[in-house]
Design an enzyme around this catalytic site. Structure first.
Site, PDB file in Angstrom:
ATOM      1  N   CYS A  46       0.856  -1.185   0.000  1.00  0.00           N
ATOM      2  CA  CYS A  46       0.000   0.000   0.000  1.00  0.00           C
ATOM      3  C   CYS A  46       0.893   1.236   0.000  1.00  0.00           C
ATOM      4  CB  CYS A  46      -0.912  -0.001   1.228  1.00  0.00           C
ATOM      5  SG  CYS A  46      -2.438  -0.890   0.913  1.00  0.00           S
ATOM      6  N   PRO A  47       0.512   2.252  -0.712  1.00  0.00           N
ATOM      7  CA  PRO A  47      -0.802   2.559  -1.269  1.00  0.00           C
ATOM      8  C   PRO A  47      -0.985   2.159  -2.729  1.00  0.00           C
ATOM      9  CG  PRO A  47       0.518   4.514  -1.412  1.00  0.00           C
ATOM     10  CD  PRO A  47       1.387   3.438  -0.768  1.00  0.00           C
TER      11      PRO A  47
END
Length: 105
Positions: A42-43
């Protein structure tokens, strides 16, 4: 004042006392688009989702496949921030999760 506990009727326990699995609810339609973000931190799964969201019609479902634990909180939070419907999270057989998002606008 003291209340006595009452025995529940219609218990879901089986004859041997083991709990029975829940009955599945109505199934969602299959996703129109599947985004494979397995192996990415992530992201990146959210960025991939945001970039491709407009590829599906409003009301259709997108599945994002991710194995980063942060995606379990980040994707539902992104859906709330962007007013998209977070439909469900499913565990994938080979690790990771599938997150289903319905496009609302």
């Amino acid at each position: 004042m003291r209340f006595r506990s009452r025995a529940k009727t219609g218990s879901r326990d089986g004859a041997d006392g083991a709990a029975q699995p829940p009955v599945p609810g109505p199934t969602e339609p299959p996703p129109t688009l599947v985004i494979d973000a397995l192996g990415r931190k992530c992201p990146i799964p959210i960025i991939m989702l945001a970039e491709r969201l407009r590829e599906v019609p409003v009301g259709d479902v997108i599945a994002v496949l991710a194995d980063d634990v942060a995606a379990r909180t980040d994707i539902p939070a992104w859906c709330r921030m962007k007013s998209q419907d977070f439909v469900q999270e499913e565990t994938l057989p080979h690790g990771g999760w599938g997150f289903h998002i319905r496009r609302t606008y």
